[in-house]
Design a protein around this motif. Structure first.
Motif, PDB file in Angstrom:
ATOM      1  N   THR A 197       0.850  -1.188   0.000  1.00 52.01           N
ATOM      2  CA  THR A 197       0.000   0.000   0.000  1.00 52.01           C
ATOM      3  C   THR A 197       0.887   1.240   0.000  1.00 52.01           C
ATOM      4  O   THR A 197       1.770   1.376   0.855  1.00 52.01           O
ATOM      5  CB  THR A 197      -0.920   0.032   1.238  1.00 52.01           C
ATOM      6  OG1 THR A 197      -1.740  -1.141   1.238  1.00 52.01           O
ATOM      7  CG2 THR A 197      -1.813   1.265   1.209  1.00 52.01           C
ATOM      8  N   THR A 198       0.670   2.141  -0.961  1.00 56.28           N
ATOM      9  CA  THR A 198       1.449   3.374  -1.084  1.00 56.28           C
ATOM     10  C   THR A 198       0.564   4.576  -0.770  1.00 56.28           C
ATOM     11  O   THR A 198      -0.496   4.740  -1.377  1.00 56.28           O
ATOM     12  CB  THR A 198       2.029   3.522  -2.506  1.00 56.28           C
ATOM     13  OG1 THR A 198       2.886   2.419  -2.780  1.00 56.28           O
ATOM     14  CG2 THR A 198       2.809   4.816  -2.633  1.00 56.28           C
ATOM     15  N   VAL A 199       1.017   5.385   0.181  1.00 55.46           N
ATOM     16  CA  VAL A 199       0.294   6.596   0.566  1.00 55.46           C
ATOM     17  C   VAL A 199       1.222   7.784   0.340  1.00 55.46           C
ATOM     18  O   VAL A 199       2.256   7.907   0.996  1.00 55.46           O
ATOM     19  CB  VAL A 199      -0.160   6.546   2.034  1.00 55.46           C
ATOM     20  CG1 VAL A 199      -0.907   7.832   2.406  1.00 55.46           C
ATOM     21  CG2 VAL A 199      -1.034   5.329   2.291  1.00 55.46           C
ATOM     22  N   ALA A 200       0.865   8.647  -0.609  1.00 52.09           N
ATOM     23  CA  ALA A 200       1.657   9.856  -0.897  1.00 52.09           C
ATOM     24  C   ALA A 200       0.796  11.071  -0.574  1.00 52.09           C
ATOM     25  O   ALA A 200      -0.329  11.195  -1.071  1.00 52.09           O
ATOM     26  CB  ALA A 200       2.081   9.882  -2.360  1.00 52.09           C
ATOM     27  N   LYS A 201       1.333  11.976   0.245  1.00 54.56           N
ATOM     28  CA  LYS A 201       0.528  13.127   0.651  1.00 54.56           C
ATOM     29  C   LYS A 201       1.395  14.370   0.848  1.00 54.56           C
ATOM     30  O   LYS A 201       2.600  14.271   1.109  1.00 54.56           O
ATOM     31  CB  LYS A 201      -0.241  12.835   1.940  1.00 54.56           C
ATOM     32  CG  LYS A 201       0.635  12.587   3.151  1.00 54.56           C
ATOM     33  CD  LYS A 201      -0.194  12.290   4.389  1.00 54.56           C
ATOM     34  CE  LYS A 201       0.704  12.004   5.605  1.00 54.56           C
ATOM     35  NZ  LYS A 201      -0.087  11.732   6.814  1.00 54.56           N
ATOM     36  N   LYS A 202       0.755  15.501   0.699  1.00 55.02           N
ATOM     37  CA  LYS A 202       1.364  16.795   0.987  1.00 55.02           C
ATOM     38  C   LYS A 202       0.453  17.532   1.962  1.00 55.02           C
ATOM     39  O   LYS A 202      -0.725  17.750   1.665  1.00 55.02           O
ATOM     40  CB  LYS A 202       1.567  17.616  -0.288  1.00 55.02           C
ATOM     41  CG  LYS A 202       2.188  18.986  -0.035  1.00 55.02           C
ATOM     42  CD  LYS A 202       2.358  19.771  -1.328  1.00 55.02           C
ATOM     43  CE  LYS A 202       2.969  21.140  -1.063  1.00 55.02           C
ATOM     44  NZ  LYS A 202       3.106  21.929  -2.326  1.00 55.02           N
ATOM     45  N   ASN A 241      -2.772  10.753  -2.236  1.00 55.96           N
ATOM     46  CA  ASN A 241      -2.965   9.689  -3.225  1.00 55.96           C
ATOM     47  C   ASN A 241      -2.695   8.349  -2.550  1.00 55.96           C
ATOM     48  O   ASN A 241      -1.696   8.210  -1.824  1.00 55.96           O
ATOM     49  CB  ASN A 241      -2.012   9.852  -4.406  1.00 55.96           C
ATOM     50  CG  ASN A 241      -2.263  11.121  -5.189  1.00 55.96           C
ATOM     51  OD1 ASN A 241      -3.175  11.196  -5.999  1.00 55.96           O
ATOM     52  ND2 ASN A 241      -1.449  12.147  -4.946  1.00 55.96           N
ATOM     53  N   VAL A 242      -3.577   7.362  -2.818  1.00 59.56           N
ATOM     54  CA  VAL A 242      -3.426   6.037  -2.212  1.00 59.56           C
ATOM     55  C   VAL A 242      -3.582   4.980  -3.294  1.00 59.56           C
ATOM     56  O   VAL A 242      -4.560   5.000  -4.064  1.00 59.56           O
ATOM     57  CB  VAL A 242      -4.459   5.796  -1.092  1.00 59.56           C
ATOM     58  CG1 VAL A 242      -4.268   4.401  -0.492  1.00 59.56           C
ATOM     59  CG2 VAL A 242      -4.336   6.853  -0.007  1.00 59.56           C
ATOM     60  N   GLN A 243      -2.595   4.067  -3.349  1.00 60.33           N
ATOM     61  CA  GLN A 243      -2.662   2.944  -4.282  1.00 60.33           C
ATOM     62  C   GLN A 243      -2.353   1.641  -3.550  1.00 60.33           C
ATOM     63  O   GLN A 243      -1.559   1.622  -2.609  1.00 60.33           O
ATOM     64  CB  GLN A 243      -1.658   3.113  -5.427  1.00 60.33           C
ATOM     65  CG  GLN A 243      -2.012   4.186  -6.437  1.00 60.33           C
ATOM     66  CD  GLN A 243      -1.045   4.207  -7.607  1.00 60.33           C
ATOM     67  OE1 GLN A 243       0.115   3.828  -7.483  1.00 60.33           O
ATOM     68  NE2 GLN A 243      -1.516   4.662  -8.761  1.00 60.33           N
ATOM     69  N   VAL A 244      -2.999   0.558  -4.021  1.00 61.93           N
ATOM     70  CA  VAL A 244      -2.755  -0.767  -3.453  1.00 61.93           C
ATOM     71  C   VAL A 244      -2.336  -1.707  -4.591  1.00 61.93           C
ATOM     72  O   VAL A 244      -2.994  -1.768  -5.643  1.00 61.93           O
ATOM     73  CB  VAL A 244      -4.016  -1.317  -2.759  1.00 61.93           C
ATOM     74  CG1 VAL A 244      -3.762  -2.748  -2.266  1.00 61.93           C
ATOM     75  CG2 VAL A 244      -4.418  -0.425  -1.593  1.00 61.93           C
ATOM     76  N   ILE A 253      -7.007   3.944  -4.858  1.00 59.90           N
ATOM     77  CA  ILE A 253      -8.040   4.194  -3.839  1.00 59.90           C
ATOM     78  C   ILE A 253      -8.388   5.677  -3.769  1.00 59.90           C
ATOM     79  O   ILE A 253      -9.559   6.049  -3.693  1.00 59.90           O
ATOM     80  CB  ILE A 253      -7.565   3.695  -2.462  1.00 59.90           C
ATOM     81  CG1 ILE A 253      -7.129   2.227  -2.543  1.00 59.90           C
ATOM     82  CG2 ILE A 253      -8.673   3.857  -1.423  1.00 59.90           C
ATOM     83  CD1 ILE A 253      -8.207   1.266  -2.987  1.00 59.90           C
ATOM     84  N   GLN A 254      -7.363   6.533  -3.816  1.00 56.35           N
ATOM     85  CA  GLN A 254      -7.559   7.985  -3.804  1.00 56.35           C
ATOM     86  C   GLN A 254      -6.623   8.618  -4.823  1.00 56.35           C
ATOM     87  O   GLN A 254      -5.495   8.154  -5.007  1.00 56.35           O
ATOM     88  CB  GLN A 254      -7.286   8.584  -2.413  1.00 56.35           C
ATOM     89  CG  GLN A 254      -8.284   8.193  -1.354  1.00 56.35           C
ATOM     90  CD  GLN A 254      -7.985   8.864  -0.006  1.00 56.35           C
ATOM     91  OE1 GLN A 254      -6.890   9.385   0.207  1.00 56.35           O
ATOM     92  NE2 GLN A 254      -8.949   8.852   0.890  1.00 56.35           N
ATOM     93  N   SER A 255      -7.084   9.694  -5.468  1.00 55.38           N
ATOM     94  CA  SER A 255      -6.259  10.422  -6.419  1.00 55.38           C
ATOM     95  C   SER A 255      -6.445  11.921  -6.208  1.00 55.38           C
ATOM     96  O   SER A 255      -7.530  12.464  -6.471  1.00 55.38           O
ATOM     97  CB  SER A 255      -6.634  10.033  -7.856  1.00 55.38           C
ATOM     98  OG  SER A 255      -5.863  10.760  -8.787  1.00 55.38           O
ATOM     99  N   ASN A 256      -5.402  12.576  -5.673  1.00 56.25           N
ATOM    100  CA  ASN A 256      -5.417  14.020  -5.394  1.00 56.25           C
ATOM    101  C   ASN A 256      -6.662  14.430  -4.607  1.00 56.25           C
ATOM    102  O   ASN A 256      -7.352  15.399  -4.933  1.00 56.25           O
ATOM    103  CB  ASN A 256      -5.344  14.815  -6.698  1.00 56.25           C
ATOM    104  CG  ASN A 256      -4.024  14.638  -7.403  1.00 56.25           C
ATOM    105  OD1 ASN A 256      -2.971  14.559  -6.766  1.00 56.25           O
ATOM    106  ND2 ASN A 256      -4.063  14.563  -8.730  1.00 56.25           N
TER     107      ASN A 256
END
Length: 411
Positions: A197-202, A241-244, A253-256
């Motif tokens: 699971t990748t979680v990228a956030k600002k 942004n969340v990807q699995v 899962i989430q995009s911007n």
């Protein structure tokens, strides 16, 4: 000679500012808004970051706004600083060395009346530049582990405006308003069995904090100083942004996605210090500060915020025997600093201790000084998921003092 030293110092300090976007590489900057940054002006880095009771008569004292009540009339002061840090990170399995250069601060101060002064300063509040690979962490209510990989950068900036007023010759009161702003970007990968699971956030932050201070001269050689930093709520919002990835299939899962997140809370901090001069050439400073992080009710996935105690001790000495001898005007300094840390990871405190030495070099026959200090310190410890930091830090602060609005006299 004077101009050459000033130009050289400014060039070095401006060069350091070009590296200011990566001002910390500590793994502990993973927590909160990053590692809280120590931006000390003038001679303060050499005396263990003590000095709440020192007046702003020869340099800008950022530890206590009440010091501005002692700014000399017609004097305009400018202070800029930078640091070079060499750090060795040690765990139970390996060690790694990193070097970085840091912009420390930029500030100026001037008198408003004969009994008051005003200052503006820009400095980092926190820094978060970290890289962690395959850190094994226990799963809640399970004997199994998951693995964390994280990369982050950013931090908060601190824009201060301060005012100090002196009542008579003994008492001075001061106020600082701090505007905090900035952002932290990070990407975290969580590997659980065969699922990544990748979680990228600002995350953007903005807020305001107030500081109150006082200085009282008991006599010509002894000064006491209390300082109170009021608690503050720093507003936060994020874009995520969340990807699995499972069985080679990527699912977004989430995009911007923009949303509000839990605000960051800065604690109530209460401090007190004193300054004592002996025989006109030896001066001792001592500070104590308590930070009530428990009251902010904050916690991290990998640790907790706990109340912090900080102790700082410093000494300065100058001969002042012969006004014609340059080295009799040089100020020699040494100090020590210890805090038990505001982070607790796996039940263990992330404390910090350091010792320092330095020189304050006058520029010819002026009040302008070049402050150079070296410090050695240790942060954290080697245990389970903790990392020990051994660091060498070289600080360079240029304190410019100019006399304004004075007419020349001819005989």
């Amino acid at each position: 000679m004077k101009n050459n030293i000033i130009y050289l110092s400014c060039f070095i300090l401006m060069s350091l500012t070009s590296f200011s976007q990566s001002i910390s590489s500590s793994p502990y900057s993973l927590y909160g808004v990053g590692s809280v940054y120590d931006s000390d002006f003038g001679i303060l880095p050499a005396i263990g970051s003590s000095g709440m009771a020192l007046p702003s008569d020869t340099f800008i004292n950022n530890l206590n706004p009440a010091s501005l009540g002692f700014v000399s009339l017609n004097h305009f002061m400018f202070d800029i600083g930078g640091k070079a840090i060499a750090t060795t990170y040690q765990s139970s399995l390996r060690s790694e060395k990193r070097n970085n250069f840091q912009f420390s601060h930029m500030a100026f101060a001037f008198p408003v009346t004969k009994n008051s002064g005003f200052s503006l300063a820009l400095r980092p509040y926190s820094s978060g530049a970290f890289k962690i690979s395959n850190l094994a962490l226990p799963m809640e209510n399970s004997q199994e582990y998951y693995y964390l990989t994280a990369v982050g950068s950013g931090g908060l900036n601190n824009f201060d405006f301060s005012y100090g007023y002196r009542f008579g010759k003994k008492l001075s009161l001061g106020f600082t308003g701090s505007v905090l702003f900035g952002n932290v970007s990070d990407e975290r990968n969580f590997l659980i069995q065969n699922t990544l699971t990748t979680v990228a956030k600002k995350t953007d932050y903005k807020g305001f904090r107030a500081t109150l201070g006082a200085q009282y001269k008991i006599d010509s050689t002894f000064t006491i100083a209390p300082v109170i930093k009021l608690p503050a709520q720093i507003k936060a919002s994020k874009v995520q942004n969340v990807q699995v990835i499972a069985d080679e299939i990527t699912t977004t899962i989430q995009s911007n996605v923009a949303s509000d997140v839990d605000d960051y809370y800065m604690p109530l901090e209460i401090g007190a210090g004193f300054s004592k001069r002996f025989k006109n050439n030896l001066n001792m400073t001592f500070d104590y500060e308590k930070s009530f992080w428990n009251n902010t009710n904050q916690s991290e996935l990998y640790g907790n915020f706990v109340n912090q105690d900080r102790f700082a001790l410093g000494f300065t000495y100058s001969a002042k025997k012969d006004i014609r001898r340059y080295w009799d005007h040089v100020q020699y300094a040494m100090g020590a600093n210890f805090d038990n840390g505001y982070l607790e990871v796996d039940g263990k405190r992330v404390n910090n201790a350091s010792v320092s030495i330095g020189l304050s070099l006058p520029i010819e026959n002026t009040l302008t000084t070049l402050n150079i200090s070296y410090s050695y310190g240790q942060k954290g410890r080697i245990a389970n998921d903790l990392i020990k930091e051994n660091y060498h830090k070289l600080s360079l602060n240029l304190s410019l003092d100019g006399i304004w609005f004075v007419k020349r006299k001819f005989e």
